[in-house]
Design a protein around this motif. Structure first.
Motif, PDB file in Angstrom:
ATOM      1  N   GLY A  78      37.132  42.751  36.733  1.00 47.92           N
ATOM      2  CA  GLY A  78      38.192  41.837  36.286  1.00 47.92           C
ATOM      3  C   GLY A  78      39.357  42.621  35.694  1.00 47.92           C
ATOM      4  O   GLY A  78      40.528  42.366  36.005  1.00 47.92           O
ATOM      5  N   TYR A  79      39.006  43.602  34.830  1.00 48.99           N
ATOM      6  CA  TYR A  79      40.055  44.434  34.236  1.00 48.99           C
ATOM      7  C   TYR A  79      40.788  45.221  35.312  1.00 48.99           C
ATOM      8  O   TYR A  79      42.023  45.346  35.293  1.00 48.99           O
ATOM      9  CB  TYR A  79      39.442  45.375  33.205  1.00 48.99           C
ATOM     10  N   LEU A  80      40.016  45.735  36.266  1.00 48.87           N
ATOM     11  CA  LEU A  80      40.624  46.528  37.341  1.00 48.87           C
ATOM     12  C   LEU A  80      41.617  45.675  38.140  1.00 48.87           C
ATOM     13  O   LEU A  80      42.742  46.128  38.455  1.00 48.87           O
ATOM     14  CB  LEU A  80      39.520  47.065  38.265  1.00 48.87           C
ATOM     15  N   ILE A  81      41.235  44.447  38.447  1.00 54.72           N
ATOM     16  CA  ILE A  81      42.119  43.570  39.219  1.00 54.72           C
ATOM     17  C   ILE A  81      43.365  43.217  38.400  1.00 54.72           C
ATOM     18  O   ILE A  81      44.498  43.278  38.901  1.00 54.72           O
ATOM     19  CB  ILE A  81      41.346  42.291  39.636  1.00 54.72           C
ATOM     20  N   ILE A  97      44.250  45.235  47.965  1.00 54.44           N
ATOM     21  CA  ILE A  97      44.486  44.057  48.797  1.00 54.44           C
ATOM     22  C   ILE A  97      44.981  42.923  47.895  1.00 54.44           C
ATOM     23  O   ILE A  97      44.858  43.005  46.668  1.00 54.44           O
ATOM     24  CB  ILE A  97      43.194  43.610  49.520  1.00 54.44           C
ATOM     25  N   SER A  98      45.516  41.895  48.492  1.00 55.26           N
ATOM     26  CA  SER A  98      46.005  40.762  47.692  1.00 55.26           C
ATOM     27  C   SER A  98      45.171  39.526  48.005  1.00 55.26           C
ATOM     28  O   SER A  98      44.803  39.265  49.161  1.00 55.26           O
ATOM     29  CB  SER A  98      47.479  40.485  48.008  1.00 55.26           C
ATOM     30  N   MET A  99      44.853  38.781  46.942  1.00 55.49           N
ATOM     31  CA  MET A  99      44.073  37.556  47.103  1.00 55.49           C
ATOM     32  C   MET A  99      44.372  36.622  45.945  1.00 55.49           C
ATOM     33  O   MET A  99      44.281  37.027  44.778  1.00 55.49           O
ATOM     34  CB  MET A  99      42.568  37.887  47.120  1.00 55.49           C
ATOM     35  N   LEU A 106      39.363  45.989  47.415  1.00 50.61           N
ATOM     36  CA  LEU A 106      38.532  44.939  48.024  1.00 50.61           C
ATOM     37  C   LEU A 106      37.162  44.866  47.340  1.00 50.61           C
ATOM     38  O   LEU A 106      36.644  43.782  47.050  1.00 50.61           O
ATOM     39  CB  LEU A 106      38.354  45.244  49.521  1.00 50.61           C
ATOM     40  N   GLY A 107      36.586  46.043  47.043  1.00 50.44           N
ATOM     41  CA  GLY A 107      35.271  46.074  46.410  1.00 50.44           C
ATOM     42  C   GLY A 107      35.264  45.393  45.053  1.00 50.44           C
ATOM     43  O   GLY A 107      34.255  44.789  44.660  1.00 50.44           O
ATOM     44  N   ALA A 108      36.394  45.475  44.343  1.00 54.23           N
ATOM     45  CA  ALA A 108      36.467  44.847  43.021  1.00 54.23           C
ATOM     46  C   ALA A 108      36.370  43.336  43.151  1.00 54.23           C
ATOM     47  O   ALA A 108      35.712  42.665  42.342  1.00 54.23           O
ATOM     48  CB  ALA A 108      37.766  45.244  42.327  1.00 54.23           C
ATOM     49  N   PHE A 109      37.052  42.777  44.153  1.00 56.10           N
ATOM     50  CA  PHE A 109      36.965  41.318  44.370  1.00 56.10           C
ATOM     51  C   PHE A 109      35.528  40.915  44.740  1.00 56.10           C
ATOM     52  O   PHE A 109      35.035  39.870  44.300  1.00 56.10           O
ATOM     53  CB  PHE A 109      37.934  40.890  45.473  1.00 56.10           C
ATOM     54  N   ILE A 110      34.878  41.741  45.546  1.00 58.78           N
ATOM     55  CA  ILE A 110      33.502  41.400  45.951  1.00 58.78           C
ATOM     56  C   ILE A 110      32.565  41.464  44.739  1.00 58.78           C
ATOM     57  O   ILE A 110      31.714  40.593  44.543  1.00 58.78           O
ATOM     58  CB  ILE A 110      33.019  42.350  47.075  1.00 58.78           C
TER      59      ILE A 110
END
Lengths: 395, 495
Positions: A78-81, A97-99, A106-110
């Motif tokens: 969460g902090y990374l994003i 990536i953007s989301m 991408l790995g952070a979102f997963i």
């Protein structure tokens, strides 16, 4: 492997190449790795706890490790994003990536998704216990949601490592590749572990056991082989998986424990270990040997050969090994075949060392074995494609 | 009995309504027991969980004040699992009442279990075991706020995985700073479409799996519902009773041909005339080949009768067969053995009266404390028998080995409990529980016949019990005097 397997060369820019050779593993990979280790140890401990002691609470150490996994992954990712999204000149901005308006690897979102899934499973599981009673089994809908969350975090870590590794060169890449192996060990441990209700030794002379293993294992074997540059990738990963499993098998019985729930059918004095690991190392060695000799074959031909070899070699070693596990010769500290959960009655086929037939006729057996063969080939092919995709991950 | 009902939500979350239990007596699953753990006289309540595995609440009241600690532990009633107890729990002493202890126990299995209680005090250690019929009774509906939360989380997770896959397909393989082109966008659309199908399939499979688990659980609940008492009348007065369950596995697992004697009889049959409950028969059919039971009925008027038939299976688990039967005028044999009957006023006519006149002019008096009766409260129901002169009767005898029997019946027949001075546990199960104790077995004194020191039986008989829910109840109290079974009847409203 480099000589026999076609590998995309990383065309890093000069600045990036310099960074890649001198950089250290970033903090968020260490955080997610710690998260995954926490859930691996916590899950194994929790299963053993339920088999040995039975009664638990929210606050058991095993539960704390599992929750810590979700919290650690959730907070770090969460902090990374957020930092990638809102921090000026974030070094990760251009490799993110953007989301939903946010940016990050991408790995952070997963990983974050996995954390949410783990959190969502908690109230679901609590309601399930209240409505249907405490489930003393691994496979229930809320547990599968929890497992999906754990898989999400492990897969997220894998993607983060891949993105970093595919941008790196030299020693830094080699270091990342070691973490990659560890990550694959944990992913295979997850899928093999969640199927353990079907992989007890009482099922090892039935086709269902081999079908389940073909669903759970070859996909990771093929994927890691197509991602890593090491020509013995499958062997290394499976050896690490077996070693980790053996740590639990030999380590848990050293911890004193006694049942706190009844009825008690087995006299328990220590934590009940998991079953001795399946001999996946042999088909992994066969897989690596064959892969090196079939590198220039068509993908489907190669998948068919590797999948079939994996299944056949596994059956060839595991079938007689099952007979050994059923025999008095295995009843020692090495193979731990006399450790049963407290709730297993002495009349159980497991305790009596009797096979449970999973197919009623020879025709059913061979049909299911044929299905296992098809699944093995398909899983290897999916793993190959997945591995090829993973080599392209940059963000 | 309530009906099950099911609702399904957007994401396949099933909201289950509930059914009430119908076993271990009928609609009265909690266990009340009075007995001795060595030198300590105890009054024990086991509030069984609604779902199994689940937590049972144990309440222990000690008659004496010299108890230091109470330990509780669950075991199977017999066979494997009955000999190796887990680590016991200590019951906690009440802050307000030093002689009252409470504790919680996980009951991990359905079936015939026991709770073993060990007391330590100034007089040394004492031990007793209480049989407990453990079974899943219901499922709980998911509360609306929780259902809403789960739907929101599922939507977030579903949309999240779709978005992650789309973003990954679009941008994951781009080099540093590179913007996604049309090919990337097209790849993302395909990935999103495939993921939507996969997520939808996963939700569908999850819902189907949930349905299977739910059906399996309902099956377990149905297994332990009271079997139906199917009755046929043969030769004018021979009533044949067969057990039939809606659950297909019940007949395969429960063999009525192997039931065990419960205070001298394999079956205790209660026929209660409806709708007024103004006649009641307590009979003891014999076992036939194939697990059926039969009894030659005595003289009975033509009427509609409620059937309650108590049996105990080979594992010590109590079952009550439930049904109704329309009987013609029966010209039968005279009552024999332990059989007895009662006739009198319809239910409600004895409301809150503490005296029940007996046929010979004597009377039975309910020694009831002042104040309303409340549901789910453990009580000691005391009844004294007085002769025509108003003095305590001196001619009481054991009736089937006990000082008395009591039947608690709710006006709508949703509750039926056959209770003894030792409590609501069947004597057959109690004997199995005591057989596992190594030391003092004097707990049986509370229930089974023991020769009184004075040579006569006391005129006061008591029954530990608690009403499971509010409503109007009729209590039949049966004692034996000078070879004759006497039945006192009391009607009561429970809040």
């Amino acid at each position: 492997m480099a000589g026999t397997i076609s590998v995309e060369r990383i065309q890093a820019r000069p600045v990036e190449r310099a960074y890649a050779e001198t950089a250290s593993i970033p903090w968020y990979i260490w955080c997610c790795l710690a998260s995954v280790v926490s859930s691996v140890v916590g899950s194994a401990w929790d299963i053993s706890w339920h088999e040995s002691i039975g009664r638990d609470s929210f606050w058991t150490a095993a539960h704390m490790l599992i929750y810590l996994s979700g919290v650690l992954a959730g907070i770090s990712c969460g902090y990374l994003i957020l930092s990638t999204t809102f921090r000026k000149n974030s070094p990760l901005y251009e490799v993110s990536i953007s989301m939903w308006g946010f940016r990050g690897p991408l790995g952070a979102f997963i990983c974050a998704w996995g954390g949410v899934a783990m959190i969502a499973s908690a109230p679901f599981d609590n309601w399930w216990h209240n409505s249907y009673g405490l489930d003393v089994k691994i496979l229930s809908p809320p547990h599968v949601l929890l497992a999906l969350g754990m898989i999400g975090i492990r897969f997220g870590l894998l993607v983060m490592v891949l993105a970093e590794m595919n941008r790196a060169e030299g020693i830094y890449r080699q270091r990342l590749e070691r973490i990659l192996f560890v990550t694959f060990v944990f992913l295979m441990g997850m899928t093999v572990g969640i199927a353990q209700e079907f992989t007890n030794r009482v099922f090892m002379h039935g086709a269902k056991f081999y079908l389940v293993i073909m669903i759970a294992a070859p996909i990771w074997i093929a994927t890691v082989s197509w991602v890593a540059k090491n020509r013995w990738a499958a062997t290394i990963m499976t050896a690490m998986f077996t070693a980790l499993h053996l740590c639990f098998v030999w380590g848990f019985p050293l911890v004193p424990a006694e049942p706190k729930l009844g009825p008690v059918y087995q006299h328990i004095t220590h934590l009940v270990p998991p079953d001795f690991p399946a001999l996946l190392i042999i088909p992994a060695i066969i897989f690596d040997l064959l892969r090196q000799r079939t590198a220039d074959w068509s993908r489907w031909k190669q998948a068919a050969t590797l999948g079939a070899a994996y299944l056949v070699s596994f059956v060839a070693v595991q079938w007689p090994f099952a007979s050994f596990l059923m025999s008095p010769a295995s009843r020692n500290r090495i193979f731990q075949t006399t450790n049963y959960p407290y709730f297993v009655p002495p009349t159980s086929p497991w305790v009596r060392n009797l096979y449970i037939p999973t197919e009623q006729t020879p025709a059913q057996f061979w049909i299911r074995m044929l299905i296992a063969l098809c699944v093995a080939i398909l899983m290897v092919r999916i793993g190959m494609a997945w591995g090829a995709w993973m080599r392209r991950i940059r963000r | 009995m309530k009906e099950f009902k099911r609702q399904s939500t957007l994401l396949g979350i099933l909201l289950l309504a509930v059914a009430i239990p119908a076993l271990a007596h009928v609609g009265s699953p909690d266990v009340y027991y009075e007995g001795d753990a060595g030198p300590y006289h105890l009054f024990i309540t086991v509030r069984v969980p609604q779902v199994v595995p689940g937590v049972a609440e144990i309440e222990v009241r000690c008659q004496s004040g010299d108890v230091r600690a109470v330990q509780i532990v669950p075991l199977r009633l017999s066979g494997p699992g009955s000999t190796d107890p887990p680590t016991p729990d200590f019951a906690v002493r009440s802050k307000d009442d030093a002689q009252f202890f409470t504790g919680s126990l996980w009951l991990m299995e359905s079936g015939a279990l026991q709770v073993r209680i060990t007391v330590d005090g100034a007089q040394g250690k004492g031990e007793l075991s209480v049989p407990v019929a453990s079974f899943a009774q219901r499922t709980y509906a998911m509360q609306k706020p929780l259902a809403g939360l789960m739907i929101v989380l599922m939507l977030i997770l579903g949309m999240g995985v779709i978005s992650i896959v789309g973003a990954g397909a679009r941008e994951a393989s781009l080099e540093r700073g590179q913007m996604p082109g049309p090919a990337s966008a097209r790849r993302a659309k395909i990935a999103i479409a495939v993921t939507i199908i996969l997520v939808a399939g996963l939700v569908y499979l999850g819902k189907a799996w949930w349905g299977v688990e739910d059906a399996n659980y309902k099956n377990r609940v149905a297994f332990y519902k009271s079997p139906a008492a199917e009755t046929t009348l043969e030769n004018g007065n021979r009533l044949v009773i067969r057990a039939r369950s809606e659950n297909p596995t019940w007949s395969a697992r429960i063999n009525m041909g192997e039931v065990i004697p419960d205070h001298n009889h394999l079956m205790h049959l209660f026929l209660i005339e409806l709708p007024g409950m103004n006649r009641m028969w307590h009979l003891h059919p014999t076992l036939l080949e194939g697990g059926a039971f039969a009894d030659d009925l005595p003289d009975m008027p033509a009427a509609h009768y409620q059937v309650f038939a108590d049996v105990v299976d080979a594992r010590g688990f109590p079952w009550t067969l439930v049904g109704t039967v329309d009987l013609p005028q029966i010209h039968g044999a005279a009552l024999r053995g332990d059989d007895c009957s009662w006739s009198g006023e319809t239910i409600g006519s004895q409301q809150d009266q503490l005296v029940s006149q007996l046929p010979d002019g004597s009377r039975m008096v309910w020694e009831r404390a002042a104040g309303p009766l409340k549901a789910n409260t453990a009580m000691d129901f005391k009844f004294s028998v007085q002769g025509r002169d108003g003095k305590p009767a001196e001619d009481l005898e054991p009736y089937m080995g006990m000082a008395g029997h009591a039947e608690f019946v709710r006006s709508d027949l949703s509750v039926f409990a056959h209770v003894h001075p030792s409590g609501s546990v069947p004597m057959a199960s109690l004997e199995m529980a005591q057989a596992g104790l190594l030391g003092d077995r004097s707990a049986m004194q509370g229930g089974m016949a023991m020769a009184p020191a004075t040579g006569t039986w006391p005129a006061l008989v008591s029954f530990p019990y608690g009403f499971p829910k509010p409503g109007d109840y009729r209590i039949f109290v049966q004692v034996k005097r000078a070879g004759q079974v006497e039945t006192g009847v009391f009607d009561v409203q429970v809040q």
